[in-house]
Motif scaffolding. Sequence first.
Motif, PDB file in Angstrom:
ATOM      1  N   UNK A  42       0.955  -1.162   0.023  1.00 26.13           N
ATOM      2  CA  UNK A  42       0.016   0.174  -0.174  1.00 26.13           C
ATOM      3  C   UNK A  42       0.854   1.290  -0.042  1.00 26.13           C
ATOM      4  N   UNK A  43       0.443   2.294  -0.629  1.00 28.25           N
ATOM      5  CA  UNK A  43       1.281   3.678  -0.826  1.00 28.25           C
ATOM      6  C   UNK A  43       1.371   4.214   0.611  1.00 28.25           C
ATOM      7  N   UNK A  44       0.581   3.822   1.538  1.00 24.09           N
ATOM      8  CA  UNK A  44       1.143   4.197   2.790  1.00 24.09           C
ATOM      9  C   UNK A  44       2.235   4.064   3.659  1.00 24.09           C
ATOM     10  N   UNK A  45       2.780   2.984   3.078  1.00 23.79           N
ATOM     11  CA  UNK A  45       4.229   2.384   3.410  1.00 23.79           C
ATOM     12  C   UNK A  45       5.049   3.308   3.229  1.00 23.79           C
ATOM     13  N   UNK A  46       6.042   3.514   3.956  1.00 23.57           N
ATOM     14  CA  UNK A  46       7.209   4.362   3.830  1.00 23.57           C
ATOM     15  C   UNK A  46       8.459   3.760   3.369  1.00 23.57           C
ATOM     16  N   UNK A  47       9.260   4.028   2.213  1.00 20.83           N
ATOM     17  CA  UNK A  47      10.351   3.408   1.690  1.00 20.83           C
ATOM     18  C   UNK A  47      11.669   3.931   1.942  1.00 20.83           C
ATOM     19  N   UNK A  48      12.524   3.433   2.513  1.00 22.24           N
ATOM     20  CA  UNK A  48      13.692   4.220   2.662  1.00 22.24           C
ATOM     21  C   UNK A  48      14.959   3.359   1.998  1.00 22.24           C
ATOM     22  N   UNK A  49      15.447   4.072   1.184  1.00 28.48           N
ATOM     23  CA  UNK A  49      16.517   3.878   0.073  1.00 28.48           C
ATOM     24  C   UNK A  49      17.730   4.309   0.388  1.00 28.48           C
ATOM     25  N   UNK A  50      18.661   3.234   0.033  1.00 29.56           N
ATOM     26  CA  UNK A  50      20.065   3.469   0.283  1.00 29.56           C
ATOM     27  C   UNK A  50      20.573   4.422  -0.668  1.00 29.56           C
ATOM     28  N   UNK A  51      21.583   5.314  -0.269  1.00 30.47           N
ATOM     29  CA  UNK A  51      22.212   6.153  -1.331  1.00 30.47           C
ATOM     30  C   UNK A  51      23.036   5.166  -2.399  1.00 30.47           C
ATOM     31  N   UNK A  52      23.054   5.802  -3.580  1.00 32.85           N
ATOM     32  CA  UNK A  52      24.014   5.437  -4.538  1.00 32.85           C
ATOM     33  C   UNK A  52      24.031   3.996  -4.931  1.00 32.85           C
ATOM     34  N   UNK A  53      22.884   3.292  -4.978  1.00 36.03           N
ATOM     35  CA  UNK A  53      22.536   2.026  -5.038  1.00 36.03           C
ATOM     36  C   UNK A  53      22.300   1.874  -6.503  1.00 36.03           C
ATOM     37  N   UNK A  54      22.282   0.574  -7.256  1.00 37.29           N
ATOM     38  CA  UNK A  54      22.131   0.492  -8.712  1.00 37.29           C
ATOM     39  C   UNK A  54      20.590   0.792  -8.901  1.00 37.29           C
ATOM     40  N   UNK A  55      19.573   0.573  -8.009  1.00 39.49           N
ATOM     41  CA  UNK A  55      18.324   0.388  -8.057  1.00 39.49           C
ATOM     42  C   UNK A  55      17.312   1.647  -7.559  1.00 39.49           C
ATOM     43  N   UNK A  56      18.300   2.415  -6.561  1.00 38.74           N
ATOM     44  CA  UNK A  56      17.432   3.278  -5.485  1.00 38.74           C
ATOM     45  C   UNK A  56      17.176   4.247  -6.236  1.00 38.74           C
ATOM     46  N   UNK A  57      17.662   5.038  -7.475  1.00 36.55           N
ATOM     47  CA  UNK A  57      17.063   6.512  -7.711  1.00 36.55           C
ATOM     48  C   UNK A  57      15.764   6.028  -8.531  1.00 36.55           C
ATOM     49  N   UNK A  58      15.650   5.039  -9.393  1.00 39.84           N
ATOM     50  CA  UNK A  58      14.619   4.768 -10.085  1.00 39.84           C
ATOM     51  C   UNK A  58      13.452   4.134  -9.170  1.00 39.84           C
ATOM     52  N   UNK A  59      13.841   3.360  -8.228  1.00 39.23           N
ATOM     53  CA  UNK A  59      12.779   2.671  -7.325  1.00 39.23           C
ATOM     54  C   UNK A  59      12.155   3.762  -6.488  1.00 39.23           C
ATOM     55  N   UNK A  60      13.256   4.979  -6.020  1.00 35.20           N
ATOM     56  CA  UNK A  60      12.372   6.203  -5.486  1.00 35.20           C
ATOM     57  C   UNK A  60      11.398   6.884  -6.294  1.00 35.20           C
ATOM     58  N   UNK A  61      11.894   7.213  -7.409  1.00 39.05           N
ATOM     59  CA  UNK A  61      11.012   7.715  -8.351  1.00 39.05           C
ATOM     60  C   UNK A  61       9.791   7.151  -8.795  1.00 39.05           C
TER      61      UNK A  61
END
Length: 251
Positions: A42-61
């Motif tokens: 669900x969109x109410x779940x908060x996602x915490x993304x590690x910096x400089x990771x291969x998939x992080x930027x796209x997953x965050x977007x």
Amino acid sequence: MRLLYSLLLLTLSSSQSYAAQIALIIDDIGYRQSDETVLALPSAVTLSVLPHTPLGKQLAKTAHEKGHEIMLHLPMQALNGKTLGLGGLTNTMTEAQIRHTVIDAINSVPFAKGANNHMGSLLTQLDDPMLWIMETLKQKQLYFVDSMTTRFTKAGDKADQLGVPLLKRQLFLDNDTSANALEKQFSSMITQAHAEGNLVAIAHPYPETIHFLRANLQRLKIEGIDLVPASSLLFINISPVDGANPTVTLR
């Protein structure tokens, strides 16, 4: 008597108007292709993304487009000496290095509204590094969630000193990913949320965890608990007092 009855009705309606709230943060996102499964939550779940990771930027977007709140998962030095990866913060770094590293990490995770520590049982105990980190987060207008990887953490003290909006992790959901352990922690999460009014829980993108959450998160609604983005808990803290009206205090 009529006045007393009216006040009683007001008390009952007020106590029923506040649902318990849970902010569920999924950490450690960015390295594995399987991390994409968090997008099914669900969109109410908060996602915490590690910096400089291969998939992080796209997953965050992508997650932001689906309505998820995004956080930066800042790697910090642990007592066990575990490797930090890119963007890691250690006790040997200068003030300038720490500030530069935090800013680079923020820039690597688009749409981040807050940050929490990845590991950090060593670094969060140190006054100066935590002060420099909090000053940088304040400059960038990010809130902080202390993952509470040590009871000696100074993160909360420094955040309070500088006025950085702060939350603290109250429960880890999946230190053990067996079905019985996940159910035990999930039930504890529900009980604790009812008792305290709100709760910050942290989990990870393990296949077992994601499968369990997809099957069980609807139980929160049945229990009268709202699943909310982490930042929602920064503004009000609702906790029942001896069964009376909830008290509302600004955080």
